[in-house]
Motif scaffolding. Structure first.
Motif, PDB file in Angstrom:
ATOM      1  N   GLU A  83     -10.487  19.760 -11.701  1.00  0.00           N
ATOM      2  CA  GLU A  83      -9.691  19.364 -10.533  1.00  0.00           C
ATOM      3  C   GLU A  83     -10.570  18.671  -9.491  1.00  0.00           C
ATOM      4  OE1 GLU A  83      -7.271  22.544  -8.892  1.00  0.00           O
ATOM      5  OE2 GLU A  83      -6.886  23.301 -10.918  1.00  0.00           O
ATOM      6  N   ILE A  84     -11.769  19.202  -9.285  1.00  0.00           N
ATOM      7  CA  ILE A  84     -12.707  18.567  -8.340  1.00  0.00           C
ATOM      8  C   ILE A  84     -13.060  17.170  -8.836  1.00  0.00           C
ATOM      9  CG2 ILE A  84     -15.069  18.649  -7.416  1.00  0.00           C
ATOM     10  CD1 ILE A  84     -14.736  21.725  -7.292  1.00  0.00           C
ATOM     11  N   ASP A  85     -13.332  17.042 -10.121  1.00  0.00           N
ATOM     12  CA  ASP A  85     -13.643  15.725 -10.696  1.00  0.00           C
ATOM     13  C   ASP A  85     -12.507  14.733 -10.461  1.00  0.00           C
ATOM     14  OD1 ASP A  85     -16.133  16.499 -11.596  1.00  0.00           O
ATOM     15  OD2 ASP A  85     -15.491  16.829 -13.667  1.00  0.00           O
ATOM     16  N   LEU A  86     -11.271  15.185 -10.659  1.00  0.00           N
ATOM     17  CA  LEU A  86     -10.118  14.302 -10.451  1.00  0.00           C
ATOM     18  C   LEU A  86     -10.007  13.884  -8.986  1.00  0.00           C
ATOM     19  CD1 LEU A  86      -7.369  15.938 -12.703  1.00  0.00           C
ATOM     20  CD2 LEU A  86      -8.629  13.819 -13.125  1.00  0.00           C
ATOM     21  N   LEU A  87     -10.241  14.816  -8.093  1.00  0.00           N
ATOM     22  CA  LEU A  87     -10.205  14.493  -6.667  1.00  0.00           C
ATOM     23  C   LEU A  87     -11.256  13.443  -6.323  1.00  0.00           C
ATOM     24  CD1 LEU A  87      -9.804  18.024  -5.041  1.00  0.00           C
ATOM     25  CD2 LEU A  87      -8.140  16.156  -4.945  1.00  0.00           C
ATOM     26  N   ASP A  95      -7.844  10.617   2.366  1.00  0.00           N
ATOM     27  CA  ASP A  95      -8.465  10.890   3.658  1.00  0.00           C
ATOM     28  C   ASP A  95      -9.716  11.731   3.404  1.00  0.00           C
ATOM     29  OD1 ASP A  95      -8.754  11.248   6.501  1.00  0.00           O
ATOM     30  OD2 ASP A  95      -7.906  13.261   6.210  1.00  0.00           O
ATOM     31  N   GLU A  96     -10.827  11.300   3.968  1.00  0.00           N
ATOM     32  CA  GLU A  96     -12.115  11.954   3.714  1.00  0.00           C
ATOM     33  C   GLU A  96     -12.102  13.433   4.099  1.00  0.00           C
ATOM     34  OE1 GLU A  96     -16.482  11.430   5.493  1.00  0.00           O
ATOM     35  OE2 GLU A  96     -15.667   9.594   4.593  1.00  0.00           O
ATOM     36  N   LYS A  97     -11.547  13.744   5.248  1.00  0.00           N
ATOM     37  CA  LYS A  97     -11.519  15.135   5.703  1.00  0.00           C
ATOM     38  C   LYS A  97     -10.652  16.001   4.792  1.00  0.00           C
ATOM     39  CE  LYS A  97     -12.582  14.248  10.502  1.00  0.00           C
ATOM     40  NZ  LYS A  97     -12.196  14.369  11.896  1.00  0.00           N
ATOM     41  N   GLU A  98      -9.530  15.458   4.362  1.00  0.00           N
ATOM     42  CA  GLU A  98      -8.637  16.188   3.461  1.00  0.00           C
ATOM     43  C   GLU A  98      -9.316  16.419   2.105  1.00  0.00           C
ATOM     44  OE1 GLU A  98      -5.442  18.401   2.427  1.00  0.00           O
ATOM     45  OE2 GLU A  98      -5.841  17.580   4.418  1.00  0.00           O
ATOM     46  N   LEU A  99     -10.020  15.414   1.635  1.00  0.00           N
ATOM     47  CA  LEU A  99     -10.742  15.525   0.361  1.00  0.00           C
ATOM     48  C   LEU A  99     -11.806  16.618   0.455  1.00  0.00           C
ATOM     49  CD1 LEU A  99     -11.449  14.495  -2.491  1.00  0.00           C
ATOM     50  CD2 LEU A  99     -12.951  12.833  -1.400  1.00  0.00           C
ATOM     51  N   LYS A 105     -12.252  24.181  -0.797  1.00  0.00           N
ATOM     52  CA  LYS A 105     -11.339  25.245  -1.225  1.00  0.00           C
ATOM     53  C   LYS A 105     -11.577  25.585  -2.696  1.00  0.00           C
ATOM     54  CE  LYS A 105      -6.370  26.265  -1.682  1.00  0.00           C
ATOM     55  NZ  LYS A 105      -6.243  26.394  -3.120  1.00  0.00           N
ATOM     56  N   LEU A 106     -11.638  24.560  -3.540  1.00  0.00           N
ATOM     57  CA  LEU A 106     -11.853  24.793  -4.966  1.00  0.00           C
ATOM     58  C   LEU A 106     -13.229  25.399  -5.237  1.00  0.00           C
ATOM     59  CD1 LEU A 106     -10.217  21.559  -6.410  1.00  0.00           C
ATOM     60  CD2 LEU A 106      -9.440  23.903  -6.787  1.00  0.00           C
ATOM     61  N   SER A 107     -14.252  24.912  -4.563  1.00  0.00           N
ATOM     62  CA  SER A 107     -15.591  25.461  -4.786  1.00  0.00           C
ATOM     63  C   SER A 107     -15.663  26.912  -4.305  1.00  0.00           C
ATOM     64  CB  SER A 107     -16.662  24.604  -4.118  1.00  0.00           C
ATOM     65  OG  SER A 107     -16.540  24.628  -2.723  1.00  0.00           O
ATOM     66  N   GLY A 108     -14.963  27.229  -3.233  1.00  0.00           N
ATOM     67  CA  GLY A 108     -14.897  28.619  -2.764  1.00  0.00           C
ATOM     68  C   GLY A 108     -14.222  29.523  -3.785  1.00  0.00           C
ATOM     69  N   GLU A 109     -13.151  29.027  -4.412  1.00  0.00           N
ATOM     70  CA  GLU A 109     -12.471  29.800  -5.452  1.00  0.00           C
ATOM     71  C   GLU A 109     -13.395  30.040  -6.649  1.00  0.00           C
ATOM     72  OE1 GLU A 109      -8.848  27.717  -6.381  1.00  0.00           O
ATOM     73  OE2 GLU A 109      -8.007  28.051  -4.380  1.00  0.00           O
ATOM     74  N   ILE A 110     -14.179  29.008  -6.988  1.00  0.00           N
ATOM     75  CA  ILE A 110     -15.115  29.150  -8.096  1.00  0.00           C
ATOM     76  C   ILE A 110     -16.154  30.230  -7.774  1.00  0.00           C
ATOM     77  CG2 ILE A 110     -17.015  28.014  -9.337  1.00  0.00           C
ATOM     78  CD1 ILE A 110     -15.313  25.401  -9.153  1.00  0.00           C
TER      79      ILE A 110
END
Length: 114
Positions: A83-87, A95-99, A105-110
Motif C-alpha cells: 500500500e505504501i508503494d502504491l501511494l 497532496d504532500e501532507k496527505e501522502l 499511518k501505515l508505517s505506524g501500523e506495521i
C-alpha cells in the motif's frame, strides 16, 4: 491463500522446529514435489508412513501458526508495504501532507504488528 504457498510460508517460518527426518520428508513432498512412492523408496519406509508424517508435519506447522501468528503478521506487513508503494508511485498526484499522513499511518501500523 494458495495451499502450496501457505505450506511453503509455514515451513519457512517454522520448519526449523521439525526434526531433521521430518524436514527431509516434508521438503521432498512439498518443496520438491516428489511422489509418496519416491519418498518412501528413498527413506526406506512405507507410503503410508510418508503420508502420515506429512500430515503430522502440516498439523504441527499449523499449530505453531495458531499460537504465534508469524505468517499472518508477515502477510499483513507485506500488504501494508505494498500500500505504501502504491501511494508513493502516484505521489505527484497527491497532496504532500496527505501522502505523508497516510504513509506515517501505515508505517505506524506495521511497527505495532512487529
Amino acid at each position: 491463500m494458495d495451499e502450496i504457498l501457505k505450506q511453503t510460508l509455514l515451513y519457512d517460518f517454522y520448519g526449523e522446529l521439525l526434526t531433521k527426518h521430518q524436514k527431509e520428508i516434508y521438503e521432498q513432498a512439498v518443496l520438491e514435489d516428489y511422489s509418496l512412492s519416491e519418498i518412501a523408496r528413498d527413506a526406506g519406509i512405507s507410503r503410508q508412513s510418508v503420508h502420515d508424517m506429512i500430515r503430522r508435519c502440516n498439523k504441527s506447522l499449523e499449530d505453531y501458526e495458531a499460537k504465534l501468528h508469524l505468517v499472518e503478521k508477515f502477510m499483513s506487513v507485506k500488504k501494508k508495504v505494498h500500500e505504501i508503494d502504491l501511494l508513493l508511485e502516484n505521489y505527484e498526484e497527491q497532496d504532500e501532507k496527505e501522502l505523508i499522513k497516510k504513509v506515517k499511518k501505515l508505517s505506524g501500523e506495521i511497527i505495532e504488528e512487529l
